[in-house]
Design a protein around this motif. Sequence first.
Motif, PDB file in Angstrom:
ATOM      1  N   ALA A 211       0.795  -1.235   0.000  1.00 33.13           N
ATOM      2  CA  ALA A 211       0.000   0.000   0.000  1.00 33.13           C
ATOM      3  C   ALA A 211       0.830   1.289   0.000  1.00 33.13           C
ATOM      4  O   ALA A 211       0.556   2.198  -0.791  1.00 33.13           O
ATOM      5  CB  ALA A 211      -0.981  -0.005   1.170  1.00 33.13           C
ATOM      6  N   PRO A 212       1.854   1.440   0.856  1.00 35.41           N
ATOM      7  CA  PRO A 212       2.620   2.696   0.841  1.00 35.41           C
ATOM      8  C   PRO A 212       3.314   2.949  -0.500  1.00 35.41           C
ATOM      9  O   PRO A 212       3.293   4.069  -1.020  1.00 35.41           O
ATOM     10  CB  PRO A 212       3.642   2.507   1.974  1.00 35.41           C
ATOM     11  CG  PRO A 212       3.030   1.494   2.873  1.00 35.41           C
ATOM     12  CD  PRO A 212       2.296   0.555   1.957  1.00 35.41           C
ATOM     13  N   ALA A 213       3.927   1.897  -1.057  1.00 37.72           N
ATOM     14  CA  ALA A 213       4.613   2.046  -2.342  1.00 37.72           C
ATOM     15  C   ALA A 213       3.613   2.397  -3.443  1.00 37.72           C
ATOM     16  O   ALA A 213       3.872   3.246  -4.303  1.00 37.72           O
ATOM     17  CB  ALA A 213       5.349   0.757  -2.703  1.00 37.72           C
ATOM     18  N   ARG A 214       2.467   1.753  -3.415  1.00 34.31           N
ATOM     19  CA  ARG A 214       1.457   1.985  -4.455  1.00 34.31           C
ATOM     20  C   ARG A 214       0.908   3.406  -4.379  1.00 34.31           C
ATOM     21  O   ARG A 214       0.675   4.057  -5.407  1.00 34.31           O
ATOM     22  CB  ARG A 214       0.333   0.968  -4.294  1.00 34.31           C
ATOM     23  CG  ARG A 214      -0.554   0.816  -5.510  1.00 34.31           C
ATOM     24  CD  ARG A 214      -1.511  -0.353  -5.322  1.00 34.31           C
ATOM     25  NE  ARG A 214      -2.183  -0.684  -6.573  1.00 34.31           N
ATOM     26  CZ  ARG A 214      -3.230  -0.028  -7.033  1.00 34.31           C
ATOM     27  NH1 ARG A 214      -3.726   0.986  -6.347  1.00 34.31           N
ATOM     28  NH2 ARG A 214      -3.786  -0.377  -8.185  1.00 34.31           N
ATOM     29  N   ALA A 215       0.692   3.886  -3.162  1.00 33.56           N
ATOM     30  CA  ALA A 215       0.167   5.245  -2.999  1.00 33.56           C
ATOM     31  C   ALA A 215       1.145   6.281  -3.558  1.00 33.56           C
ATOM     32  O   ALA A 215       0.753   7.232  -4.242  1.00 33.56           O
ATOM     33  CB  ALA A 215      -0.111   5.526  -1.527  1.00 33.56           C
ATOM     34  N   HIS A 216       2.439   6.059  -3.304  1.00 38.22           N
ATOM     35  CA  HIS A 216       3.437   6.996  -3.819  1.00 38.22           C
ATOM     36  C   HIS A 216       3.526   6.936  -5.336  1.00 38.22           C
ATOM     37  O   HIS A 216       3.613   7.960  -6.021  1.00 38.22           O
ATOM     38  CB  HIS A 216       4.806   6.705  -3.210  1.00 38.22           C
ATOM     39  CG  HIS A 216       5.904   7.494  -3.855  1.00 38.22           C
ATOM     40  ND1 HIS A 216       6.879   6.917  -4.625  1.00 38.22           N
ATOM     41  CD2 HIS A 216       6.129   8.826  -3.894  1.00 38.22           C
ATOM     42  CE1 HIS A 216       7.667   7.862  -5.101  1.00 38.22           C
ATOM     43  NE2 HIS A 216       7.242   9.016  -4.673  1.00 38.22           N
ATOM     44  N   LEU A 217       3.485   5.731  -5.875  1.00 43.35           N
ATOM     45  CA  LEU A 217       3.571   5.571  -7.319  1.00 43.35           C
ATOM     46  C   LEU A 217       2.371   6.222  -8.012  1.00 43.35           C
ATOM     47  O   LEU A 217       2.519   6.916  -9.037  1.00 43.35           O
ATOM     48  CB  LEU A 217       3.637   4.088  -7.666  1.00 43.35           C
ATOM     49  CG  LEU A 217       3.671   3.721  -9.146  1.00 43.35           C
ATOM     50  CD1 LEU A 217       4.784   4.441  -9.879  1.00 43.35           C
ATOM     51  CD2 LEU A 217       3.812   2.218  -9.303  1.00 43.35           C
ATOM     52  N   LEU A 218       1.184   6.034  -7.473  1.00 43.27           N
ATOM     53  CA  LEU A 218       0.001   6.654  -8.069  1.00 43.27           C
ATOM     54  C   LEU A 218       0.094   8.175  -8.019  1.00 43.27           C
ATOM     55  O   LEU A 218      -0.358   8.864  -8.942  1.00 43.27           O
ATOM     56  CB  LEU A 218      -1.261   6.173  -7.349  1.00 43.27           C
ATOM     57  CG  LEU A 218      -1.712   4.755  -7.701  1.00 43.27           C
ATOM     58  CD1 LEU A 218      -2.826   4.297  -6.770  1.00 43.27           C
ATOM     59  CD2 LEU A 218      -2.174   4.677  -9.152  1.00 43.27           C
ATOM     60  N   ALA A 219       0.706   8.703  -6.965  1.00 46.05           N
ATOM     61  CA  ALA A 219       0.893  10.158  -6.888  1.00 46.05           C
ATOM     62  C   ALA A 219       1.804  10.636  -8.017  1.00 46.05           C
ATOM     63  O   ALA A 219       1.562  11.696  -8.621  1.00 46.05           O
ATOM     64  CB  ALA A 219       1.469  10.540  -5.531  1.00 46.05           C
ATOM     65  N   LEU A 220       2.847   9.869  -8.311  1.00 46.99           N
ATOM     66  CA  LEU A 220       3.743  10.231  -9.409  1.00 46.99           C
ATOM     67  C   LEU A 220       3.008  10.199 -10.750  1.00 46.99           C
ATOM     68  O   LEU A 220       3.167  11.097 -11.593  1.00 46.99           O
ATOM     69  CB  LEU A 220       4.929   9.265  -9.467  1.00 46.99           C
ATOM     70  CG  LEU A 220       6.021   9.392  -8.410  1.00 46.99           C
ATOM     71  CD1 LEU A 220       7.073   8.314  -8.638  1.00 46.99           C
ATOM     72  CD2 LEU A 220       6.663  10.758  -8.453  1.00 46.99           C
TER      73      LEU A 220
END
Length: 210
Positions: A145-154
Amino acid sequence: MEQVQEQGASQGRSPGRGRGRPRNAEADLAILDATRDLLVADGYDALTMQAIADRAGVARQTVYRRWPSKSRLVADMMLSGNLAVGFEAPTDVAGTDPAIDAVRAWLHAAARQVTDASQVAVIRALASVAAENDDDGRLYATFTAPARAHLLALLRAGVEQGGIRRGADLDAAADAMIGAVLFTALTRTPSRPGSLDALADVLVEGLAAR
């Protein structure tokens, strides 16, 4: 290490409480933390309920009363948010195409992190536990979840900058990138820089504004 004492032991249980022993949040937390520490240090195959009990300072039967198996205990530890794939956020991304350069930077940062021994141990444990527990994908979703949230922000930033088209399926792109990184750890095959760049090219080409 002092043993974590369970509340409501059989000798001291108050009348009228009913059968069985109530859960002790302190013992539960100690067991989950011990599971995390030993998993990172020794890997899933070497993890035992006795070792978890010893590290948590409880009796082995205390662990078994709460979790009937090692895989269920590790699954609950992961679902509790006690572990995550914490890919570092790439900063100061620069280049002629901000969207693709941001994707490349994220992929390279993630691939570097999953070569770390502790991350590899955890990701491989995740695959074993997910196969043994019917959780409908919750383990992978919580773990990443944390990695995915950051990637989606990018990726959303790429939309705002005009490099990625509005309406593009950013969730599918994020899943593809995270899957590629997890595959690297599971197969013990370090991702080659060229293959990561090629993946970024393919993804961003498919997402690109026309």
